[in-house]
Write a protein that holds these residues in place. Structure first.
Motif, PDB file in Angstrom:
ATOM      1  N   ALA A 164      -5.743   0.361   5.799  1.00 51.63           N
ATOM      2  CA  ALA A 164      -6.444   0.034   6.281  1.00 51.63           C
ATOM      3  C   ALA A 164      -7.372  -1.570   5.648  1.00 51.63           C
ATOM      4  O   ALA A 164      -7.560  -2.516   6.074  1.00 51.63           O
ATOM      5  CB  ALA A 164      -7.728   0.225   6.440  1.00 51.63           C
ATOM      6  N   ASP A 165      -6.986  -0.693   4.133  1.00 51.29           N
ATOM      7  CA  ASP A 165      -7.728  -2.074   3.005  1.00 51.29           C
ATOM      8  C   ASP A 165      -6.953  -2.866   3.198  1.00 51.29           C
ATOM      9  O   ASP A 165      -7.324  -4.254   3.369  1.00 51.29           O
ATOM     10  CB  ASP A 165      -8.285  -1.236   1.751  1.00 51.29           C
ATOM     11  N   GLY A 166      -5.947  -2.393   2.884  1.00 51.25           N
ATOM     12  CA  GLY A 166      -4.778  -4.116   3.324  1.00 51.25           C
ATOM     13  C   GLY A 166      -4.185  -4.973   3.915  1.00 51.25           C
ATOM     14  O   GLY A 166      -3.699  -5.518   3.957  1.00 51.25           O
ATOM     15  N   LEU A 167      -4.563  -4.018   5.508  1.00 48.06           N
ATOM     16  CA  LEU A 167      -5.068  -4.922   6.521  1.00 48.06           C
ATOM     17  C   LEU A 167      -6.014  -6.336   6.643  1.00 48.06           C
ATOM     18  O   LEU A 167      -5.863  -7.101   7.499  1.00 48.06           O
ATOM     19  CB  LEU A 167      -4.438  -3.914   8.167  1.00 48.06           C
ATOM     20  N   SER A 168      -6.991  -5.281   6.042  1.00 40.47           N
ATOM     21  CA  SER A 168      -8.493  -6.563   6.280  1.00 40.47           C
ATOM     22  C   SER A 168      -8.712  -7.473   5.375  1.00 40.47           C
ATOM     23  O   SER A 168      -9.556  -8.075   5.646  1.00 40.47           O
ATOM     24  CB  SER A 168      -9.596  -4.942   5.972  1.00 40.47           C
ATOM     25  N   THR A 169      -8.316  -7.734   4.304  1.00 40.48           N
ATOM     26  CA  THR A 169      -7.534  -7.897   3.012  1.00 40.48           C
ATOM     27  C   THR A 169      -6.948  -9.496   3.800  1.00 40.48           C
ATOM     28  O   THR A 169      -5.489  -9.161   3.623  1.00 40.48           O
ATOM     29  CB  THR A 169      -8.174  -8.427   1.716  1.00 40.48           C
ATOM     30  N   ALA A 220      -6.372   9.323   2.554  1.00 43.96           N
ATOM     31  CA  ALA A 220      -6.152   8.152   1.452  1.00 43.96           C
ATOM     32  C   ALA A 220      -5.154   7.058   1.417  1.00 43.96           C
ATOM     33  O   ALA A 220      -5.025   6.037   1.421  1.00 43.96           O
ATOM     34  CB  ALA A 220      -6.164   8.869   0.154  1.00 43.96           C
ATOM     35  N   GLN A 221      -3.918   7.306   2.452  1.00 42.71           N
ATOM     36  CA  GLN A 221      -3.284   6.207   2.703  1.00 42.71           C
ATOM     37  C   GLN A 221      -3.771   6.022   3.727  1.00 42.71           C
ATOM     38  O   GLN A 221      -3.228   5.271   3.733  1.00 42.71           O
ATOM     39  CB  GLN A 221      -1.926   7.391   3.269  1.00 42.71           C
ATOM     40  N   VAL A 222      -4.225   6.250   4.620  1.00 40.28           N
ATOM     41  CA  VAL A 222      -4.675   5.766   6.346  1.00 40.28           C
ATOM     42  C   VAL A 222      -5.909   4.492   5.876  1.00 40.28           C
ATOM     43  O   VAL A 222      -5.912   3.691   6.014  1.00 40.28           O
ATOM     44  CB  VAL A 222      -5.630   6.358   6.878  1.00 40.28           C
ATOM     45  N   ARG A 223      -6.858   5.116   5.044  1.00 41.25           N
ATOM     46  CA  ARG A 223      -7.603   4.008   3.801  1.00 41.25           C
ATOM     47  C   ARG A 223      -7.070   3.346   3.090  1.00 41.25           C
ATOM     48  O   ARG A 223      -7.249   1.439   3.326  1.00 41.25           O
ATOM     49  CB  ARG A 223      -8.594   4.614   3.102  1.00 41.25           C
ATOM     50  N   ALA A 224      -5.638   2.961   2.550  1.00 42.01           N
ATOM     51  CA  ALA A 224      -5.498   2.194   1.704  1.00 42.01           C
ATOM     52  C   ALA A 224      -4.633   1.312   2.660  1.00 42.01           C
ATOM     53  O   ALA A 224      -5.064   0.496   2.705  1.00 42.01           O
ATOM     54  CB  ALA A 224      -4.245   3.037   0.767  1.00 42.01           C
TER      55      ALA A 224
END
Length: 55
Positions: free
Chosen positions: A40-45, A34-38
């Motif tokens: 990655a979502d922060g870096l992609s936007t 979940a931390q990795v997904r969060a």
């Protein structure tokens, strides 16, 4: 003749300990994913830098 005593107490504790470790490992892995997904979502936007247009 002597009877072999089976360690009933130890046998009961081992599976429960293994179950606790297994569930803790599973929860830890889910948390890390979940931390990795969060992250990655922060870096992609793209983050907004401001409201002013430069140029």
């Amino acid at each position: 003749m002597s009877k072999k005593q089976t360690p009933d107490k130890g046998a009961k504790q081992s599976p429960s300990r293994e179950d606790r470790l297994k569930s803790a490992l599973k929860a830890n892995l889910a948390r890390r994913k979940a931390q990795v997904r969060a992250k990655a979502d922060g870096l992609s936007t793209p983050k907004p830098t401001g409201t002013k247009d430069e140029g």
